[in-house]
Design an enzyme around this catalytic site. Sequence first.
Site, mmCIF file in Angstrom:
data_model
loop_
_atom_site.group_PDB
_atom_site.id
_atom_site.type_symbol
_atom_site.label_atom_id
_atom_site.label_comp_id
_atom_site.label_asym_id
_atom_site.label_seq_id
_atom_site.Cartn_x
_atom_site.Cartn_y
_atom_site.Cartn_z
ATOM 1 N N HIS A 107 0.847 -1.208 0.000
ATOM 2 C CA HIS A 107 0.000 0.000 0.000
ATOM 3 C C HIS A 107 0.883 1.259 0.000
ATOM 4 O O HIS A 107 0.502 2.279 -0.548
ATOM 5 C CB HIS A 107 -0.892 0.035 1.242
ATOM 6 C CG HIS A 107 -2.072 -0.880 1.183
ATOM 7 N ND1 HIS A 107 -3.159 -0.641 0.368
ATOM 8 C CD2 HIS A 107 -2.354 -2.034 1.858
ATOM 9 C CE1 HIS A 107 -4.060 -1.611 0.552
ATOM 10 N NE2 HIS A 107 -3.588 -2.467 1.434
ATOM 11 N N ASP B 132 -7.557 -2.477 -1.276
ATOM 12 C CA ASP B 132 -8.483 -3.298 -0.492
ATOM 13 C C ASP B 132 -9.869 -2.996 -1.055
ATOM 14 O O ASP B 132 -10.299 -1.839 -1.029
ATOM 15 C CB ASP B 132 -8.453 -2.910 0.993
ATOM 16 C CG ASP B 132 -7.118 -3.207 1.656
ATOM 17 O OD1 ASP B 132 -6.342 -3.999 1.097
ATOM 18 O OD2 ASP B 132 -6.871 -2.650 2.739
ATOM 19 N N GLU C 21 -6.130 -12.338 3.207
ATOM 20 C CA GLU C 21 -7.126 -11.256 3.204
ATOM 21 C C GLU C 21 -7.846 -11.256 1.850
ATOM 22 O O GLU C 21 -7.254 -10.849 0.847
ATOM 23 C CB GLU C 21 -6.440 -9.890 3.403
ATOM 24 C CG GLU C 21 -5.709 -9.763 4.726
ATOM 25 C CD GLU C 21 -4.963 -8.438 4.863
ATOM 26 O OE1 GLU C 21 -4.838 -7.680 3.882
ATOM 27 O OE2 GLU C 21 -4.484 -8.169 5.983
ATOM 28 N N HIS D 136 -7.652 -7.892 -0.164
ATOM 29 C CA HIS D 136 -6.385 -7.239 -0.530
ATOM 30 C C HIS D 136 -5.807 -7.794 -1.834
ATOM 31 O O HIS D 136 -5.634 -9.001 -1.988
ATOM 32 C CB HIS D 136 -5.360 -7.402 0.600
ATOM 33 C CG HIS D 136 -4.023 -6.763 0.284
ATOM 34 N ND1 HIS D 136 -3.577 -5.613 0.905
ATOM 35 C CD2 HIS D 136 -3.063 -7.108 -0.610
ATOM 36 C CE1 HIS D 136 -2.389 -5.294 0.396
ATOM 37 N NE2 HIS D 136 -2.060 -6.182 -0.523
#
Length: 202
Positions: A115, A122, A179, A182
Amino acid sequence: MRQLGSYIYFLLFLPLSVSMADPIIDAKKLDFSLVLDIRYATKNNFTHTQVYPEARCCLRKPVAEALSRVQSSLKIRGLRLKIFDCYRPFSVQKKFWELVPDERYVADPKKGSRHNRGAAVDVTLIDSSGNEVEMPSQYDDFSEKAHRNYKLASKSAIANRTLLEKAMEREGFVGFETEWWHFDHKSWQGYAVEDLPFSAIP
Ligand SMILES: [Zn+2]
């Protein structure tokens, strides 16, 4: 021979230096249809504090373009992306680490998060009324329900997770194992970790 070596070196590293120059842009300015729910610009996140001064999705230009293509492909099915997080300044990463120094949940600032490079997002899916579709867990649920291989979720949650995965993969995004929300763009290694404040991004 030495000259040939430096020429090869130049050719090898040229594409890297070109891609590093890709600016971080406001993705919403490129594609107004992107729906934002930037949780870190609110208290509704795992830190229970507002860590971003503004709710914006900023990304490297080619990454923002890829995300916009995903959005277009979803519209045909009556779906759209809802975005929870994009570029995250490095100083915020350090703050996260102070709060949760656990690599299962937060990237170690020594390595930096993708990020921080403006090359990760996300996201989830919303229907034509703007409601989130069912997924195996909530966003930032740090349990095994968030894992991509979690099989005990409902059939529709698994189908939605797969649909999002396929749509993102077609445009060069790679899902993170633990995740479901993500995704890193495959170009992430070509970009440096940045600490540009949101106010410096037009
Ligand atoms: Zn993420």
